[in-house]
Design a protein around this motif. Structure first.
Motif, PDB file in Angstrom:
ATOM      1  N   ARG A  63      15.261 -84.612 -32.974  1.00 22.11           N
ATOM      2  CA  ARG A  63      15.936 -83.378 -33.374  1.00 22.11           C
ATOM      3  C   ARG A  63      14.938 -82.352 -33.880  1.00 22.11           C
ATOM      4  O   ARG A  63      15.068 -81.151 -33.615  1.00 22.11           O
ATOM      5  CB  ARG A  63      17.001 -83.677 -34.434  1.00 22.11           C
ATOM      6  N   ALA A  67      14.977 -79.075 -31.504  1.00 21.11           N
ATOM      7  CA  ALA A  67      15.889 -78.057 -32.042  1.00 21.11           C
ATOM      8  C   ALA A  67      15.213 -76.689 -32.002  1.00 21.11           C
ATOM      9  O   ALA A  67      14.047 -76.561 -32.362  1.00 21.11           O
ATOM     10  CB  ALA A  67      16.282 -78.410 -33.467  1.00 21.11           C
ATOM     11  N   PRO A  68      15.951 -75.648 -31.574  1.00 16.96           N
ATOM     12  CA  PRO A  68      17.370 -75.634 -31.179  1.00 16.96           C
ATOM     13  C   PRO A  68      17.581 -75.741 -29.678  1.00 16.96           C
ATOM     14  O   PRO A  68      18.648 -75.387 -29.181  1.00 16.96           O
ATOM     15  CB  PRO A  68      17.827 -74.277 -31.698  1.00 16.96           C
ATOM     16  N   THR A  69      16.587 -76.211 -28.907  1.00 12.42           N
ATOM     17  CA  THR A  69      16.725 -76.268 -27.457  1.00 12.42           C
ATOM     18  C   THR A  69      17.329 -77.602 -27.023  1.00 12.42           C
ATOM     19  O   THR A  69      17.317 -78.581 -27.778  1.00 12.42           O
ATOM     20  CB  THR A  69      15.361 -76.097 -26.778  1.00 12.42           C
ATOM     21  N   ASP A  70      17.843 -77.645 -25.801  1.00  9.99           N
ATOM     22  CA  ASP A  70      18.336 -78.878 -25.202  1.00  9.99           C
ATOM     23  C   ASP A  70      17.301 -79.350 -24.191  1.00  9.99           C
ATOM     24  O   ASP A  70      17.022 -78.656 -23.200  1.00  9.99           O
ATOM     25  CB  ASP A  70      19.676 -78.647 -24.498  1.00  9.99           C
ATOM     26  N   PRO A 130      22.744 -81.907 -24.397  1.00 12.07           N
ATOM     27  CA  PRO A 130      23.045 -81.692 -25.817  1.00 12.07           C
ATOM     28  C   PRO A 130      22.678 -82.929 -26.630  1.00 12.07           C
ATOM     29  O   PRO A 130      22.462 -84.016 -26.079  1.00 12.07           O
ATOM     30  CB  PRO A 130      24.564 -81.455 -25.813  1.00 12.07           C
ATOM     31  N   ALA A 131      22.649 -82.756 -27.950  1.00  8.28           N
ATOM     32  CA  ALA A 131      22.145 -83.815 -28.828  1.00  8.28           C
ATOM     33  C   ALA A 131      22.904 -85.126 -28.667  1.00  8.28           C
ATOM     34  O   ALA A 131      22.304 -86.211 -28.698  1.00  8.28           O
ATOM     35  CB  ALA A 131      22.195 -83.346 -30.280  1.00  8.28           C
ATOM     36  N   ASP A 161      10.748 -80.445 -22.835  1.00  5.78           N
ATOM     37  CA  ASP A 161      11.031 -79.014 -22.929  1.00  5.78           C
ATOM     38  C   ASP A 161      10.003 -78.318 -22.050  1.00  5.78           C
ATOM     39  O   ASP A 161       8.846 -78.141 -22.458  1.00  5.78           O
ATOM     40  CB  ASP A 161      10.922 -78.532 -24.376  1.00  5.78           C
TER      41      ASP A 161
END
Length: 223
Positions: A63, A67-70, A130-131, A161
């Motif tokens: 996380r 965060a805040p990317t998926d 998503p998380a 990412d």
């Protein structure tokens, strides 16, 4: 990221032909983090507390990394002439964890040069996750070496990412690697998770993130 993206294209973003198991030793900028407890549970029967300790740490790190990317997930499996049964078991494990295997898209095969029996790695790519979907893959990665079900021990799972050029890889319940191309990308994580850095490789991480000096990669094949 387009659904027809290949593993060669993604690895090329990081200047690599493919993604190795021990990412920390393949990149100049990386963190190797300990997921296991300070107690040595690896050879004990306390697999449930060991698993919970490891997955809690893995989720916290992931996380913080993304965060805040998926992130997208790259999932690989070693294969050969009779690899299909292992793939079916791996897919079944992901489904048992509640992961939507319908999002998996083929990303290409890579022949393994260190094998002479036609062994290769088959790669799959997901869309941004998503998380709660990442959590399911994290479960499967951490449980791979423990008698906790479901486990997808045949698969290696990488979270990526592509924009920030960061990769996180939980190699089993013992630890995980996070790599990038620039020290500044991971320096906040180096500071945040000081207590979880693997002592064996701490001097290398200190040299990169504390002083800003990037050390040349020393090839290593073990965890």
């Amino acid at each position: 990221m387009p659904g027809n993206t290949t593993i060669a294209e993604i690895a090329g973003l990081f200047g690599k032909p493919e993604l190795s198991h021990a990412l920390f030793y393949a990149f100049e900028v990386g963190l190797r983090l300990r997921l296991g407890s300070d107690q040595d549970w690896h050879y004990q029967i306390d697999r449930i507390p060991r698993f919970l300790h490891s997955i809690d740490r893995a989720r916290a790190i992931i996380r913080a990394v993304f965060a805040p990317t998926d992130p997208v997930a790259l999932i690989s499996q070693y294969g050969g002439p009779a690899w299909g049964n292992a793939e079916r078991k791996g897919i079944a494990a992901l489904k048992a964890a509640g992961f939507d295997v319908g999002v998996l898209k083929p990303a290409g095969d890579v022949i393994q040069d260190d094998h002479d029996d036609g062994t290769y790695r088959r790669w799959y790519l997901t869309p941004p996750l998503p998380a709660h979907e990442v959590d399911k893959l994290t479960w499967c990665a951490v449980s791979g070496e423990i008698d906790v079900k479901p486990q997808a021990s045949a698969f290696k799972i990488y979270l990526v990412d592509p924009d920030r050029k960061v990769i996180a890889h939980v190699y089993d319940d013992r630890g995980m690697d996070v790599v990038a191309l620039e020290p500044d990308t991971l320096r906040p994580l180096y500071r945040q998770f000081q207590g979880w850095l693997l002592d064996y490789d701490r001097s290398r991480m200190d040299a990169v993130f504390a002083s800003g000096n990037v050390l040349p990669v020393t090839p290593k094949t073990t965890d």
